[in-house]
Design a protein around this motif. Structure first.
Motif, short mmCIF file in Angstrom:
data_model
loop_
_atom_site.label_atom_id
_atom_site.label_comp_id
_atom_site.label_asym_id
_atom_site.label_seq_id
_atom_site.Cartn_x
_atom_site.Cartn_y
_atom_site.Cartn_z
N ALA A 1 10.43 -17.60 -15.66
CA ALA A 1 10.70 -19.21 -15.23
C ALA A 1 10.17 -19.81 -15.68
CB ALA A 1 11.76 -19.54 -14.22
N GLU A 2 8.84 -20.01 -15.68
CA GLU A 2 7.97 -21.16 -15.04
C GLU A 2 6.95 -20.02 -14.98
OE1 GLU A 2 6.26 -25.22 -13.34
OE2 GLU A 2 6.85 -23.60 -12.14
N ALA A 3 5.46 -20.35 -15.44
CA ALA A 3 4.29 -20.02 -15.84
C ALA A 3 3.01 -21.09 -15.18
CB ALA A 3 4.01 -19.47 -15.98
N ILE A 4 1.58 -20.89 -14.73
CA ILE A 4 0.93 -21.58 -14.84
C ILE A 4 -0.41 -20.47 -15.29
CG2 ILE A 4 -0.64 -22.37 -13.56
CD1 ILE A 4 1.37 -23.45 -11.35
N PHE A 5 -0.60 -20.97 -16.42
CA PHE A 5 -2.23 -20.07 -16.78
C PHE A 5 -3.43 -20.61 -17.17
CE2 PHE A 5 -3.97 -18.92 -20.87
CZ PHE A 5 -3.54 -17.12 -21.14
N ALA A 6 -4.35 -20.19 -17.30
CA ALA A 6 -5.61 -20.92 -16.41
C ALA A 6 -6.43 -20.13 -17.83
CB ALA A 6 -6.14 -20.76 -15.03
N TYR A 7 -7.62 -20.79 -18.62
CA TYR A 7 -8.21 -19.85 -18.76
C TYR A 7 -9.77 -20.72 -18.77
CZ TYR A 7 -6.67 -23.52 -22.40
OH TYR A 7 -6.47 -24.09 -23.13
N LYS A 8 -11.10 -20.28 -19.12
CA LYS A 8 -12.32 -20.58 -18.71
C LYS A 8 -12.43 -20.50 -19.94
CE LYS A 8 -13.73 -18.86 -14.30
NZ LYS A 8 -12.33 -19.95 -13.56
N CYS A 9 -13.55 -21.10 -20.95
CA CYS A 9 -13.98 -21.14 -22.09
C CYS A 9 -15.83 -21.52 -22.47
CB CYS A 9 -13.48 -22.28 -23.11
SG CYS A 9 -11.03 -21.99 -23.41
N ASP A 10 -16.13 -20.84 -23.21
CA ASP A 10 -18.01 -20.75 -23.12
C ASP A 10 -18.11 -21.34 -24.04
OD1 ASP A 10 -17.21 -19.55 -25.59
OD2 ASP A 10 -18.48 -17.74 -25.36
N ASN A 11 -17.22 -23.10 -24.78
CA ASN A 11 -17.53 -23.49 -25.28
C ASN A 11 -16.17 -24.99 -25.50
OD1 ASN A 11 -18.90 -24.79 -27.79
ND2 ASN A 11 -19.39 -23.19 -29.43
N TYR A 12 -17.02 -25.88 -25.64
CA TYR A 12 -16.14 -27.11 -25.30
C TYR A 12 -15.56 -27.27 -26.63
CZ TYR A 12 -18.86 -28.56 -22.08
OH TYR A 12 -20.06 -28.43 -21.24
N TYR A 13 -13.84 -27.80 -26.43
CA TYR A 13 -12.96 -27.73 -28.00
C TYR A 13 -13.11 -29.10 -28.35
CZ TYR A 13 -8.40 -29.52 -29.05
OH TYR A 13 -7.41 -29.84 -30.40
N ASN A 14 -12.69 -28.69 -29.99
CA ASN A 14 -13.60 -29.62 -30.75
C ASN A 14 -12.26 -28.76 -31.68
OD1 ASN A 14 -14.33 -29.90 -34.13
ND2 ASN A 14 -16.56 -30.78 -32.50
N LYS A 15 -11.59 -31.12 -32.09
CA LYS A 15 -10.58 -30.94 -32.57
C LYS A 15 -10.41 -30.23 -34.20
CE LYS A 15 -6.52 -33.78 -33.71
NZ LYS A 15 -5.23 -32.64 -33.52
N ALA A 16 -11.36 -30.55 -34.42
CA ALA A 16 -11.77 -30.85 -36.28
C ALA A 16 -11.84 -28.94 -36.17
CB ALA A 16 -13.34 -31.29 -36.95
#
Length: 182
Positions: A126-141
């Protein structure tokens, strides 16, 4: 913590050891030294993200390309999702192959997604809470991906098409055939 290989190189399932008593439970969700020893990978996470989604929400397939490529460690805090990755690494023996796993709050499993794999998931509860770690910062381009309903990949999302909730952006992603790493 137990670490298992998947059919995709450097993509691992992490199963924590859960301790339970009258108060509830405890588990170590990540240990840098254990991960490094078991996988041979040196990963430093710099960003931690969380999303909530209702049933039928399909997020993906996403990846960051070039110098902003990201490895991710993903898990479900609440609910259940089917998590899917696609190997898009040009010289990989498993290029174009997919791997899927059910992640939920009961099994506490995590999936390590190396750089070069596109990642997506669908919320089955019905609902989910999803968590994640990244090793680099998000970059839209540097953002890219593969369309969720690509006929070459033929992913079974476990829900009827009319129940899927997909962003306009995700509906515009390229097909596997049209995807380019450059």
């Amino acid at each position: 913590m137990q670490i298992e290989k998947t059919l995709l190189k450097d993509c691992f399932i992490i199963k924590p050891r859960v301790f339970e008593d009258d108060r509830g439970s405890f588990f170590e969700s990540y240990n840098h030294e254990t991960f490094k020893k078991e996988t041979g990978l040196e990963v430093t996470f710099v960003q931690d993200n969380q999303s909530t989604s209702k049933k039928g929400t399909l997020r993906g397939f996403h990846l960051q390309k070039g110098e902003h490529a990201q490895a991710k460690l993903v898990r479900v805090v609440k609910g259940e999702v089917m998590d899917v990755v696609i190997d898009l690494r040009d010289n990989s023996e498993t290029y174009g192959k997919t791997f899927s796993i059910i992640l939920n709050e009961q099994n506490n499993q995590q999936l390590f997604v190396p750089k070069g794999l596109a990642h997506g998931f669908i919320t089955l509860s019905a609902e989910a809470i999803f968590a994640y770690k990244c090793d680099n910062y998000y970059n839209k381009a540097s953002e890219s991906g593969i369309i969720y309903n690509d006929k070459t990949l033929n992913i079974d999302w476990h829900l009827p098409k009319e129940q899927l909730i997909i962003s306009a952006k995700d509906k515009e992603l390229p097909t596997f055939k049209d995807f380019s790493n450059s």
